[in-house]
Write an enzyme that holds these catalytic residues in place. Structure first.
Site, PDB file in Angstrom:
ATOM      1  N   GLU A 225       0.825  -1.216   0.000  1.00  0.00           N
ATOM      2  CA  GLU A 225       0.000   0.000   0.000  1.00  0.00           C
ATOM      3  C   GLU A 225       0.864   1.273   0.000  1.00  0.00           C
ATOM      4  O   GLU A 225       0.870   2.045   0.962  1.00  0.00           O
ATOM      5  CB  GLU A 225      -0.971  -0.027   1.190  1.00  0.00           C
ATOM      6  CG  GLU A 225      -1.928  -1.202   1.089  1.00  0.00           C
ATOM      7  CD  GLU A 225      -3.034  -1.198   2.119  1.00  0.00           C
ATOM      8  OE1 GLU A 225      -2.940  -0.431   3.105  1.00  0.00           O
ATOM      9  OE2 GLU A 225      -4.016  -1.948   1.930  1.00  0.00           O
ATOM     10  N   GLU A 320      -4.138  -8.815  -1.661  1.00  0.00           N
ATOM     11  CA  GLU A 320      -4.722  -8.639  -0.321  1.00  0.00           C
ATOM     12  C   GLU A 320      -6.173  -8.192  -0.377  1.00  0.00           C
ATOM     13  O   GLU A 320      -6.533  -7.335  -1.186  1.00  0.00           O
ATOM     14  CB  GLU A 320      -3.934  -7.586   0.481  1.00  0.00           C
ATOM     15  CG  GLU A 320      -4.494  -7.381   1.888  1.00  0.00           C
ATOM     16  CD  GLU A 320      -3.850  -6.218   2.619  1.00  0.00           C
ATOM     17  OE1 GLU A 320      -2.604  -6.094   2.567  1.00  0.00           O
ATOM     18  OE2 GLU A 320      -4.575  -5.418   3.233  1.00  0.00           O
TER      19      GLU A 320
END
Length: 467
Positions: A225, A320
């Protein structure tokens, strides 16, 4: 020729073709119902394909049309997950790992894992493999050490590898060591430009150290991220920085060290396909890049196809998604993760599907302070030696047990209220995964090579059909 052999040969001549036809037209069903009356259970009633034209809603499977190969399905083995697993008794731990990673009986055959490189936000404490006292640095990485991973992640991985030696492992960093960052903190900040080559060497050392422990890191992402610096640990890494790091540091470092580990860019939400596309547009960076990784906390899953279409020679990965459900509710919303992730990601070219977090306790611990996740339910909840299976477990199971690595996605027509995806396995079996997202029970047909199977799914149910 003795009479016994003659009898066997005669039986084969008389019954062989019919037996072959029957074998080809029988299907089995593994079912999860929204009311929990079946939770990934094989149904006893045989399903038989019959010759004829279908009437009504029909899913047609065509194994002559191939798409991407499949690497596997699974979860993140976070430090917290490994901590809970390693603290179980030897017998309980062995039973759990067999159920998760073997394929016999009711075992679900997880075939792909994600590890954090250093701590993630689901560790008890934040750490890197080269932490230094405040104000000190270690540019030669002489203090590099796998540290806390040696007490839980590595021993658990060794037990997993004893069950499935071929399991694929993805490594993802949440943050470099704080002394490499502009803010000298585990949370946020950017990688110092003069630390680019040091950090590349850090990742080389990680792959080499894990290999020395018998763990092959098949691929890494550059940064978990990269556009979310509010987590703990975390790092802001914009696309131009990631491209520069790959082409000028990490790619050459891997090449010099003879490392074959794949490099996957981005590893964030589907709302920014421009991020990986911009890196893949850079010829100097793209030559080192295997593909792009995605989450689905923002954007639409179709963005994966946008990236595939822009660079069809590069792979797509789904790395994810947190999938949770309220505790102790009477129903299970299994259709959502199957539609959005199992069907959604693979129909948009992903070679894998990873859901977030293999294990936690009933309070969703551990997680870090200043930005850890207090709501990240595990695929299994572990309370000492007791194990409770949650929605993430069942959603992955519907694919992982049957769609083994080396399978290939094949064509099937998608239907709004019956989202589905089909695969052909290495041993020639066909697997069709279907979710009923409609307002009620649905009767429909599965058509394959001129034969038809009439089936029914209750509202909110998911079925995996194998033939």
């Amino acid at each position: 020729m003795n009479m016994q052999i003659k009898s066997i040969l005669l039986g084969a001549m008389l019954l062989g073709p019919a037996a072959a036809i029957n074998a080809q037209t029988k299907a089995s069903l593994w079912l999860t119902r929204a009311d929990r009356s079946a939770l990934f259970e094989q149904q006893k009633e045989p399903l038989i394909f019959k010759t004829g034209e279908p009437g009504g809603i029909t899913i047609t499977v065509n194994d002559k049309q191939h798409y991407q190969p499949i690497d596997g399905f699974g979860f993140a083995l976070t430090g917290g997950s490994a901590m809970h697993i390693i603290r179980m008794s030897a017998d309980s731990r062995a039973a759990l790992l067999k159920n998760l990673f073997a394929v016999t009986g009711n075992d679900i055959g997880i075939s792909y894992l994600r590890l954090s490189i250093g701590a993630s936000d689901l560790n008890e404490k934040v750490f890197s493999y080269d932490d230094m006292p405040k104000g000190q640095t270690d540019p030669t990485l002489k203090h590099f050490n796998l540290g806390p991973d040696k007490t839980d992640v590595i021993p658990v991985m060794k037990q997993i590898l004893a069950i499935n030696p071929a399991i694929k492992v993805l490594g993802s960093p949440w943050s470099p060591p704080a002394w490499m960052k502009t803010n000298s903190d585990t949370r946020g900040g950017r990688l110092k430009p003069d630390c680019y080559p040091v950090y590349a060497n850090y990742l080389v050392k990680y792959i080499q150290a894990m290999k020395a422990n018998g763990i092959n890191i098949d691929a890494i992402t550059i940064q978990n991220e990269p556009l979310h610096p509010g987590n703990n640990p975390s790092l802001l890494m914009v696309a131009p920085d990631e491209a520069d790091f790959i082409k000028n540091n990490l790619g050459p470092a891997f090449k010099a060290a003879g490392i074959k580990t794949k490099i996957i860019v981005y590893d964030h939400n589907a709302d920014r396909p421009d991020y990986p596309i911009s890196i893949l547009n850079d010829p100097a960076a793209r030559k080192y890049v295997d593909g792009s990784g995605f989450h689905l906390y923002g954007g639409d899953i179709s963005a994966l196809t946008d990236v595939h279409n822009a660079h069809p020679d590069k792979n797509i990965y789904f790395t994810e998604q947190m999938t949770v459900e309220p505790e102790n509710q009477s129903t299970i919303n299994i259709a959502w993760p199957v539609k959005s992730l199992i069907v959604g990601a693979t129909r948009n070219w992903s070679r894998n599907v990873l859901e977030w977090n293999l294990a936690a306790d009933s309070e969703y611990k551990p997680y870090t302070d200043r930005g850890g996740c207090p709501m990240c339910q595990g695929a299994v909840t572990i309370d000492k030696n007791q194990v409770k299976k949650n929605i993430a477990y069942y959603s992955i199971a519907h694919a992982s047990k049957f769609v083994r690595p080396g399978s290939v996605r094949i064509a099937s027509n998608n239907i709004d209220t019956l989202p589905n995806v089909a695969f052909k396995t290495p041993d020639g079996k066909k697997v069709l995964i279907v979710a009923n997202t409609g307002d009620g029970a649905q009767d429909f047909n599965i058509q394959y090579q001129g034969k038809v199977l009439a089936v029914k799914l209750d509202k909110g149910s998911v079925g995996t059909y194998i033939w």
